[in-house]
Enzyme design. Structure first.
Site, PDB file in Angstrom:
ATOM      1  N   ASP A  81       0.863  -1.177   0.000  1.00 53.67           N
ATOM      2  CA  ASP A  81       0.000   0.000   0.000  1.00 53.67           C
ATOM      3  C   ASP A  81       0.905   1.234   0.000  1.00 53.67           C
ATOM      4  OD1 ASP A  81      -1.709   2.113   0.532  1.00 53.67           O
ATOM      5  OD2 ASP A  81      -2.733   1.141   2.218  1.00 53.67           O
ATOM      6  N   HIS A  82       0.890   1.978  -1.118  1.00 51.11           N
ATOM      7  CA  HIS A  82       1.819   3.095  -1.261  1.00 51.11           C
ATOM      8  C   HIS A  82       1.512   4.242  -0.300  1.00 51.11           C
ATOM      9  CE1 HIS A  82       5.127   5.014  -3.101  1.00 51.11           C
ATOM     10  NE2 HIS A  82       4.992   4.493  -4.311  1.00 51.11           N
ATOM     11  N   ARG A  83       0.350   4.225   0.337  1.00 54.44           N
ATOM     12  CA  ARG A  83       0.055   5.250   1.333  1.00 54.44           C
ATOM     13  C   ARG A  83       0.884   5.038   2.594  1.00 54.44           C
ATOM     14  NH1 ARG A  83      -6.277   4.337   1.851  1.00 54.44           N
ATOM     15  NH2 ARG A  83      -5.398   2.239   2.161  1.00 54.44           N
TER      16      ARG A  83
END
Length: 465
Positions: free
Chosen positions: A437-439
């Protein structure tokens, strides 16, 4: 004061759940922490435990019925409070069929507990789906007009009726009936007051060619090829087919994973691990043991160790903050009949390999049996999905929200490799793919975590430390 038990959010993001069975009979005492009801979720059937002590005064949602999260499902009387008083506080009329008077949920039969006066059902009340002919004919203010036949793809239309022969069905049942092209007036109900519940719909077998327009068959009804010519069907393409109705688990999996791909910015990192030493260590560990350690057990242990090595990766995204954990709680994907379950191994970084293996084995067995508890499928920051036992060499997995990552593990196979001295050799290699998850995980952080995992797999004694 009466305690209203509401449908819990068993799985994160779930909008509804169904009652599988009640574990306590009306009138019996309930202790805080005692399993009160089995609830069917998208992943399994889990025990929901009472949060407070009391006496089960009434059941508001029968076994086999579904309701939205937050809808009242039962009433508890506090110590010293009479059952009748507790029921009266929520508008119930009996200890077995109590319904809150102000409930506006989509799945609660408010009409069942209302005074017996003709009325149009409010939003959330079950609609009347059949009329009592003798009462309809004797109504002084309405002409005796025959009811309109329902369309093939819609649930029957509500019609005024006498109370004694009204048939009730929840919105969920009406929707499923519409999808399957079933006339609910033909389905016998087994719920309170003859209410049609989901199990009645699932068990119903429509009579052959009854009420079906042959020129326009329902798309939800399996179409059988004519005898002697199996290649023919009603499909314009000429292919024989059968529609298998979606289960609640399949619908929920589809919804959650679609939401994951639509709302979680996935990115992927791949790595190849040489696992000859890992397999040799596993063989030594299993020598003379009755309870064997699997490669997957060692992988889960290495994942937990890598989260300890790179603690910034042990986190999830929330609306207000990035939540970091001090314990490595790892969800393990388990194939179950009709879908997938992801029970969580708590404190995997603190368990020995033997303890972890026993925990994973127990969770997997109970996931397949549908007896996981609510807390056993909640939480965690990371998942492991292993398809290596099926011969799959590499794949990428979809993140299971709210987790920040999932590791897809392929099969260990013999491959040509180049040693550090430049010589060509044959080694056993296992490919893994991290979905991140790039967040929460930037590329550099995800790469550091994956490198820590590979280092533990290729130097397996670190897994045991």
């Amino acid at each position: 004061m009466a305690i209203v038990v509401r449908m819990p959010e068993i799985a994160t993001g779930a909008a509804e759940a169904a009652i599988q069975s009640w574990l306590v009979e009306v009138g019996n005492p309930v202790r805080a922490g005692q399993a009160l009801v089995e609830i069917e979720t998208e992943k399994a059937v889990v025990d929901y435990e009472a949060e407070r002590s009391g006496v089960l005064a009434g059941i508001l949602l029968a076994a086999g019925e579904a309701a939205a999260v937050g809808v009242p499902i039962a009433v508890l009387a506090e110590e010293g409070e009479s059952v009748d008083v507790a029921l009266a506080a929520v508008g119930g009329s009996s200890a077995t069929d109590a319904v809150p008077a102000d409930d506006q949920s989509e799945e609660t039969d408010a009409a069942a507990a209302a005074p017996r006066v003709p009325a149009v059902p409010a939003r959330g009340a079950d609609e009347v789906i059949a009329a009592a002919p003798e009462e309809a004919a004797s109504a002084p203010s309405a002409p005796a007009t025959p009811p309109t036949a329902p369309a093939p793809h819609a649930a029957p239309i509500a019609a005024p009726a006498g109370e004694e022969q009204r048939l009730f069905a929840s919105p969920l049942v009406r929707r499923l009936a519409g999808e399957r092209g079933i006339d609910l007036r033909d389905v016998p109900g087994s719920g309170p007051r003859g209410r049609i519940v989901r199990r009645d719909l699932d068990a119903y077998v429509p009579p052959a060619a009854a009420g079906v327009d042959e020129a326009a068959p329902s798309a939800s009804v399996p179409v059988a090829a004519p005898a002697g010519n199996p290649a023919e069907s009603a499909d314009p393409a000429g292919a024989a087919y059968e529609d298998v109705p979606h289960t609640g688990m399949r619908r929920a999996i589809a919804r959650r994973l679609t939401e994951s791909k639509a709302t979680v910015p996935h990115f992927y990192l791949q790595a190849d691990c040489r696992v000859d030493e890992l397999l040799a260590l596993r063989a030594r560990i299993n020598d003379g043991r009755s309870s064997r350690i699997s490669v997957n057990d060692l992988v889960v242990k290495a994942v937990a160790g890598a989260l300890r090595d790179v603690p910034e990766a042990n986190a999830i995204w929330t609306d207000d903050a990035t939540r970091r954990f001090t314990s490595a709680d790892i969800a393990v994907a388990v194939s179950v009949p009709g879908g997938l379950s992801t029970p969580v191994v708590r404190g995997a970084d603190r368990l020995s390999v033997s303890e972890l293996a026993a925990t994973v084995r127990d969770l997997a067995e109970r996931a397949r049996a549908g007896t996981l508890k609510q807390r056993e499928i909640e939480g965690g920051s990371f998942s492991v999905s292993n398809l290596g036992m099926y011969g799959t060499t590499a794949f990428s997995a979809i993140i299971n929200p709210p987790h920040a990552g999932i590791l897809a593990v392929g099969a260990a196979t013999k491959r040509p490799v180049v040693d550090d001295d430049g010589e060509l050799a044959v080694a056993t290699v296992m490919s893994v793919t991290l979905s991140a998850d790039h967040r929460v995980l930037d590329g550099e952080l995800a790469a550091r975590w994956l490198a820590a995992f590979v280092a533990r797999i290729e130097n397996p004694l670190q897994i045991l430390l």
